[in-house]
Design a protein around this motif. Structure first.
Motif, PDB file in Angstrom:
ATOM      1  N   ASP A  38      69.431  34.098 -44.134  1.00  0.00           N
ATOM      2  CA  ASP A  38      69.379  35.500 -43.723  1.00  0.00           C
ATOM      3  C   ASP A  38      70.012  36.340 -44.827  1.00  0.00           C
ATOM      4  OD1 ASP A  38      69.719  38.029 -42.622  1.00  0.00           O
ATOM      5  OD2 ASP A  38      70.465  37.312 -40.689  1.00  0.00           O
ATOM      6  N   LEU A  41      64.964  35.445 -43.514  1.00  0.00           N
ATOM      7  CA  LEU A  41      65.018  36.819 -43.020  1.00  0.00           C
ATOM      8  C   LEU A  41      65.406  37.728 -44.170  1.00  0.00           C
ATOM      9  CD1 LEU A  41      66.860  36.627 -39.563  1.00  0.00           C
ATOM     10  CD2 LEU A  41      64.751  37.889 -40.000  1.00  0.00           C
ATOM     11  N   VAL A  82      60.188  38.246 -41.576  1.00  0.00           N
ATOM     12  CA  VAL A  82      60.443  36.829 -41.344  1.00  0.00           C
ATOM     13  C   VAL A  82      59.425  36.058 -42.178  1.00  0.00           C
ATOM     14  CG1 VAL A  82      60.634  34.966 -39.662  1.00  0.00           C
ATOM     15  CG2 VAL A  82      61.207  37.305 -38.988  1.00  0.00           C
ATOM     16  N   ARG A 120      65.438  38.701 -36.029  1.00  0.00           N
ATOM     17  CA  ARG A 120      66.380  37.584 -36.018  1.00  0.00           C
ATOM     18  C   ARG A 120      66.110  36.651 -34.831  1.00  0.00           C
ATOM     19  NH1 ARG A 120      70.254  40.562 -36.918  1.00  0.00           N
ATOM     20  NH2 ARG A 120      70.305  40.268 -39.174  1.00  0.00           N
TER      21      ARG A 120
END
Length: 329
Positions: free
Chosen positions: A229, A256, A265, A312
């Protein structure tokens, strides 16, 4: 004649497809046409603004289907080419019309849209692909992730790889339209050497090195699936092979990231995996459940930039699914 070419923006295959379409159209359809270029991106919400279809002819290459009657040419190779069943029905109906059906083409079996367009142009219109065979070769390598190794993909020695880095990173809306005509006019090494192109490379290579270290610090591999992420860093693109360069035994990668216009994504699979292809998950189908799409081995989902929480959550669900289906287990 004024021809407006819509292409998959910030994508090497998209730019190559637009360039190849231009050369084919000029040589086989309208020698005196003038061409304009407009990039399209996958984002949450409407993908097309019909008011922009202003050409005497309007072409879409390497991007989803539009049922607009203003679209006169369409070429795509993505499994997720149709946004809705109605779009697919419109395409099938178009194939029965001798005019429409001879200008709109779809085949997801091709590695790149460039190679698909080259096949159609040569077999149906007599276009000579020999002068552009190097471009077709590299479009297949880049879009099909057919590099000999993760090192080759990440260390980017070839001119095509450096051009891909620039294309995926540029923030100048005039850059890719300026680049597109050159891709079928000169070797890629000469394209890269053009001053307006070459000047962009050094800072991007530095940023690329920083991206490797960022993903190294954020990525974790569990049960054959990598997750990272980097939404706290606004990035417009990163080399999608970095996760496999860092975690060569992984099968899948979910990342991400956040840019100026979306939270993304990214869902991919390791091109060098030893996993049985029959046990691999179709990632296009996974992404389609969340409004995204792509190919069987790589896809993506776009959320509005203010919906990082939804992105997320989707990423977490996909990570859990792929870790539970580890084909190497």
């Amino acid at each position: 004649m004024r021809v407006k070419v819509f292409y998959h923006d910030k994508c090497f295959d998209g730019a190559c497809s637009a360039s190849l379409f231009t050369r084919f159209h000029r040589e086989c359809i309208a020698p005196d046409a003038a061409y304009e270029y407009h990039g399209l991106v996958h984002r949450a919400g409407a993908l097309f603004d019909e008011s922009e279809f202003t050409g005497d002819e309007n072409a879409i290459v390497d991007f989803k289907y539009s049922a607009s009657p203003r679209i006169t040419w369409w070429f795509d190779h993505h499994l997720s080419a149709f946004l809705t069943p109605q779009d697919h029905e419109n395409f099938l109906a178009c194939q029965k019309d001798p005019v429409c059906g001879s200008r709109k083409f779809f085949d997801p079996n091709y590695t790149s849209c460039t190679s698909f367009l080259a096949y159609i142009a040569s077999t149906k219109f007599g276009f000579n692909t020999e002068p552009v065979k190097d471009l077709i070769y590299w479009a297949n390598i880049v879009d099909g992730a057919l590099y000999e190794s993760a090192e080759a993909a990440v260390e980017m020695a070839a001119p095509a790889m450096k051009l891909t880095l620039i294309i995926e990173s540029t923030q100048d809306p005039e850059f890719i339209p300026r680049l597109i005509p050159l891709l079928t006019e000169m070797p890629l090494s000469e394209v890269l050497a053009q001053p307006f192109v070459a000047s962009l490379l050094p800072p991007l290579l530095e940023r690329h090195a920083e991206g490797i270290e960022l993903i190294r610090s954020r990525s974790e591999e569990v049960d054959g699936t990598i997750f990272f992420d980097i939404t706290d860093r606004q990035v417009e693109g990163f080399n999608k092979f970095i996760p496999y360069y860092l975690h060569p035994k992984a099968t899948y990668s979910i990342g991400l990231s956040k840019s100026s216009f979306r939270t993304k994504v990214s869902v991919g699979s390791n091109p060098w995996t030893k996993a049985d292809p029959a046990k691999m998950v179709n990632l296009a189908q996974v992404c389609e459940r969340y409004g995204g799409g792509g190919h069987a081995r790589v896809g993506a989902i776009s959320f509005p930039p203010d919906q990082a929480d939804k992105a997320r959550q989707a990423a977490a669900e996909i990570v859990a699914e792929l870790r539970a289906k580890n084909p190497m287990a």
